[in-house]
Write a protein that holds these residues in place. Structure first.
Motif, PDB file in Angstrom:
ATOM      1  N   ASP A 233       0.806  -1.220   0.000  1.00  0.00           N
ATOM      2  CA  ASP A 233       0.000   0.000   0.000  1.00  0.00           C
ATOM      3  C   ASP A 233       0.846   1.281   0.000  1.00  0.00           C
ATOM      4  O   ASP A 233       0.313   2.378   0.202  1.00  0.00           O
ATOM      5  CB  ASP A 233      -0.987   0.006   1.176  1.00  0.00           C
ATOM      6  CG  ASP A 233      -0.317   0.249   2.534  1.00  0.00           C
ATOM      7  OD1 ASP A 233       0.924   0.366   2.586  1.00  0.00           O
ATOM      8  OD2 ASP A 233      -1.053   0.313   3.542  1.00  0.00           O
ATOM      9  N   HIS A 234       2.153   1.141  -0.247  1.00  0.00           N
ATOM     10  CA  HIS A 234       3.052   2.297  -0.230  1.00  0.00           C
ATOM     11  C   HIS A 234       4.325   1.916  -0.981  1.00  0.00           C
ATOM     12  O   HIS A 234       4.775   0.770  -0.900  1.00  0.00           O
ATOM     13  CB  HIS A 234       3.382   2.643   1.228  1.00  0.00           C
ATOM     14  CG  HIS A 234       4.064   3.950   1.425  1.00  0.00           C
ATOM     15  ND1 HIS A 234       5.387   4.160   1.083  1.00  0.00           N
ATOM     16  CD2 HIS A 234       3.623   5.128   1.964  1.00  0.00           C
ATOM     17  CE1 HIS A 234       5.717   5.392   1.392  1.00  0.00           C
ATOM     18  NE2 HIS A 234       4.673   6.013   1.920  1.00  0.00           N
ATOM     19  N   PRO A 235       4.933   2.863  -1.718  1.00  0.00           N
ATOM     20  CA  PRO A 235       6.175   2.528  -2.434  1.00  0.00           C
ATOM     21  C   PRO A 235       7.274   1.983  -1.526  1.00  0.00           C
ATOM     22  O   PRO A 235       8.036   1.091  -1.931  1.00  0.00           O
ATOM     23  CB  PRO A 235       6.585   3.868  -3.059  1.00  0.00           C
ATOM     24  CG  PRO A 235       5.324   4.630  -3.199  1.00  0.00           C
ATOM     25  CD  PRO A 235       4.481   4.233  -2.018  1.00  0.00           C
TER      26      PRO A 235
ATOM     27  N   GLU B  23       9.265  -1.569  -1.645  1.00  0.00           N
ATOM     28  CA  GLU B  23      10.708  -1.732  -1.579  1.00  0.00           C
ATOM     29  C   GLU B  23      11.109  -2.738  -0.499  1.00  0.00           C
ATOM     30  O   GLU B  23      12.018  -3.550  -0.693  1.00  0.00           O
ATOM     31  CB  GLU B  23      11.375  -0.383  -1.286  1.00  0.00           C
ATOM     32  CG  GLU B  23      11.334   0.598  -2.456  1.00  0.00           C
ATOM     33  CD  GLU B  23      12.004   1.915  -2.125  1.00  0.00           C
ATOM     34  OE1 GLU B  23      12.719   1.974  -1.091  1.00  0.00           O
ATOM     35  OE2 GLU B  23      11.816   2.885  -2.880  1.00  0.00           O
ATOM     36  N   HIS B  24      10.424  -2.685   0.629  1.00  0.00           N
ATOM     37  CA  HIS B  24      10.706  -3.642   1.711  1.00  0.00           C
ATOM     38  C   HIS B  24      10.406  -5.073   1.261  1.00  0.00           C
ATOM     39  O   HIS B  24      11.208  -5.990   1.481  1.00  0.00           O
ATOM     40  CB  HIS B  24       9.868  -3.289   2.941  1.00  0.00           C
ATOM     41  CG  HIS B  24       9.864  -4.342   3.994  1.00  0.00           C
ATOM     42  ND1 HIS B  24      10.962  -4.610   4.781  1.00  0.00           N
ATOM     43  CD2 HIS B  24       8.897  -5.229   4.384  1.00  0.00           C
ATOM     44  CE1 HIS B  24      10.677  -5.595   5.618  1.00  0.00           C
ATOM     45  NE2 HIS B  24       9.436  -5.980   5.392  1.00  0.00           N
TER      46      HIS B  24
ATOM     47  N   VAL C  27      10.916 -10.989  -2.060  1.00  0.00           N
ATOM     48  CA  VAL C  27      10.485 -11.650  -3.302  1.00  0.00           C
ATOM     49  C   VAL C  27      10.779 -10.730  -4.483  1.00  0.00           C
ATOM     50  O   VAL C  27      11.128  -9.557  -4.316  1.00  0.00           O
ATOM     51  CB  VAL C  27       8.974 -11.988  -3.272  1.00  0.00           C
ATOM     52  CG1 VAL C  27       8.660 -13.010  -2.192  1.00  0.00           C
ATOM     53  CG2 VAL C  27       8.135 -10.720  -3.083  1.00  0.00           C
ATOM     54  N   SER C  28      10.583 -11.240  -5.680  1.00  0.00           N
ATOM     55  CA  SER C  28      10.791 -10.462  -6.892  1.00  0.00           C
ATOM     56  C   SER C  28       9.794  -9.316  -6.984  1.00  0.00           C
ATOM     57  O   SER C  28       8.622  -9.445  -6.599  1.00  0.00           O
ATOM     58  CB  SER C  28      10.646 -11.363  -8.119  1.00  0.00           C
ATOM     59  OG  SER C  28      10.558 -10.598  -9.310  1.00  0.00           O
ATOM     60  N   SER C  29      10.241  -8.188  -7.525  1.00  0.00           N
ATOM     61  CA  SER C  29       9.356  -7.033  -7.703  1.00  0.00           C
ATOM     62  C   SER C  29       8.182  -7.357  -8.621  1.00  0.00           C
ATOM     63  O   SER C  29       7.124  -6.721  -8.534  1.00  0.00           O
ATOM     64  CB  SER C  29      10.135  -5.848  -8.257  1.00  0.00           C
ATOM     65  OG  SER C  29      10.675  -6.150  -9.537  1.00  0.00           O
TER      66      SER C  29
ATOM     67  N   VAL D 260       5.621   4.381  11.875  1.00  0.00           N
ATOM     68  CA  VAL D 260       5.780   3.084  11.206  1.00  0.00           C
ATOM     69  C   VAL D 260       4.534   2.811  10.381  1.00  0.00           C
ATOM     70  O   VAL D 260       3.423   3.115  10.803  1.00  0.00           O
ATOM     71  CB  VAL D 260       5.990   1.942  12.228  1.00  0.00           C
ATOM     72  CG1 VAL D 260       6.124   0.601  11.525  1.00  0.00           C
ATOM     73  CG2 VAL D 260       7.211   2.206  13.094  1.00  0.00           C
ATOM     74  N   GLY D 261       4.707   2.226   9.215  1.00  0.00           N
ATOM     75  CA  GLY D 261       3.549   1.830   8.428  1.00  0.00           C
ATOM     76  C   GLY D 261       3.619   2.334   7.006  1.00  0.00           C
ATOM     77  O   GLY D 261       4.551   3.050   6.630  1.00  0.00           O
ATOM     78  N   GLY D 262       2.619   1.995   6.231  1.00  0.00           N
ATOM     79  CA  GLY D 262       2.571   2.405   4.839  1.00  0.00           C
ATOM     80  C   GLY D 262       1.658   3.597   4.660  1.00  0.00           C
ATOM     81  O   GLY D 262       1.857   4.657   5.259  1.00  0.00           O
TER      82      GLY D 262
END
Length: 377
Positions: free
Chosen positions: A150-152, A156-157, A162-164, A277-279
């Motif tokens: 829910d956030h860029p 990234e995290h 896993v794969s993008s 902390v969070g998206g």
């Protein structure tokens, strides 16, 4: 007809928080687009699983005797188990019990998982809970057929796991609030623009103490309304926040009446957002939808959501300095409001968010059908 089953929430209509609100919005939107929508709902008590219909949504009610986190975990397990008998696509909101979704993977069902925030980093959890969330985050990354961030920065995290290609970024959405009823704030002794507001869970990671201390540093001739379920007789942190508050700080408790909350946002001078902390935080998006001038904790999550017209603080002292300056600066206040409205309309309207979700689900629904057909060949 395309069929989607929604897991991971307590049910619809929404009564408990951001994910439930999103599930309600998405369910009704998909029904309008011709989908068959099934939502698993947690009920208190004992007995058999039952079904009902709500505004075209097929609800599967699972009674649970346990309360709290243990009850939620039991519900998630029973819902995942029941889902094995269903066909179609699955959408799981949150990864807190993702280990149970291995049942869907073993069965060959296709499950898209919204990975929410980085739960195991939150200060409020002890070591055991953090370990559980960390393990389930890993499990969700591996078990889910596809992931939603829910956030860029959440994307990234997850890309470290896993794969993008396995991740789609879709933020949370909100409604534009163009007006509100001013009489709804009168019972709290408030007048439009004569107060600022904090709406969040009163946890240390949400900067409640820093914001209240900053506001209370000296008289403001302004009020600060702090919403939240404070229990000073049980919670030491809550006692500290209340003890730090000046007489201009108001603690009305937790308010769940949506029109009242909307009015408190709509008529406030500043909306304070202390989440560290969070998206994409639902409360921040909803504040921007109400055109609030935003003062937020300075971190990568809040900066992407609120944009460059919000004002950011790093600690109590910088927050106090912001109050000292902005409460007197009408031009900056107006520019901040316009910035919130622009950023909200640019990225966070429900129309855009729900369309993005449907586009993703349409891509994965044929794979759910193919998986079922392969099982019987």
């Amino acid at each position: 007809m395309k069929t989607i089953h929604i897991l991971g929430i307590r049910g619809v209509p929404a009564q408990h928080g951001g994910f439930e609100t999103f599930a309600e919005k998405l369910s009704l939107y998909l029904i309008e687009q011709g989908w068959n929508v099934v939502v698993y709902c947690q009920e208190e008590g004992d007995g058999d699983i039952t079904e009902s219909s709500w505004r075209g949504v097929r609800r599967i009610h699972i009674p649970i005797k346990r309360l709290g986190a243990a009850g939620t975990m039991h519900f998630d397990f029973k819902a995942s188990k029941h889902a094995l008998s269903q066909s179609g696509l699955f959408l799981t909101l949150g990864y807190n019990t993702a280990i149970f979704n291995i049942l869907q993977r073993i069965k060959g069902q296709v499950n898209v998982i919204n990975m929410d925030g980085i739960e195991w980093r939150r200060d409020k959890w002890g070591l055991l809970a953090k370990t559980w969330f960390w393990l389930n985050e890993r499990a969700g990354c591996l078990i889910g057929n596809h992931l939603v961030a829910d956030h860029p920065k959440i994307k990234e995290h997850l890309e470290t796991r896993v794969s993008s290609k396995k991740i789609t970024m879709i933020p949370y959405g909100g409604d534009a609030i163009l007006n509100a009823e001013p009489s709804l704030i009168v019972p709290y002794g408030l007048e439009p623009l004569q107060y600022s507001v904090i709406i969040a869970r009163p946890e240390p990671e949400n900067s409640f103490l820093e914001m209240v201390q900053a506001f209370s540093k000296h008289p403001r001739k302004h009020k600060l309304v702090v919403l939240g379920n404070f229990q000073p007789d049980k919670n030491e942190f809550h006692r500290k926040v209340i003890a730090a508050a000046s007489p201009e700080v108001i603690f009305p408790g937790a308010i769940y009446d949506a029109p009242v909350v909307q009015a408190l946002r709509f008529f406030c001078k500043f909306y304070l957002h202390g989440h560290r902390v969070g998206g994409t935080n639902p409360s921040l998006v909803e504040a921007m939808g109400a055109g609030c001038a935003v003062i937020a904790h300075d971190n990568k999550f809040n900066r992407w959501v609120a944009g460059d017209k919000a004002v950011y603080f790093k600690d109590m002292q910088s927050c106090a300095e912001i109050f000292d300056h902005l409460l007197k600066d009408e031009e900056a206040f107006k520019e901040m409001k316009l910035g919130s409205i622009y950023r909200f309309n640019e990225r966070f309207t429900w129309e855009r968010i729900l369309k993005d979700y449907e586009d993703l689900l349409i891509k994965w629904h044929p794979k759910a059908i193919e998986s079922k057909q392969a099982k019987y060949q």
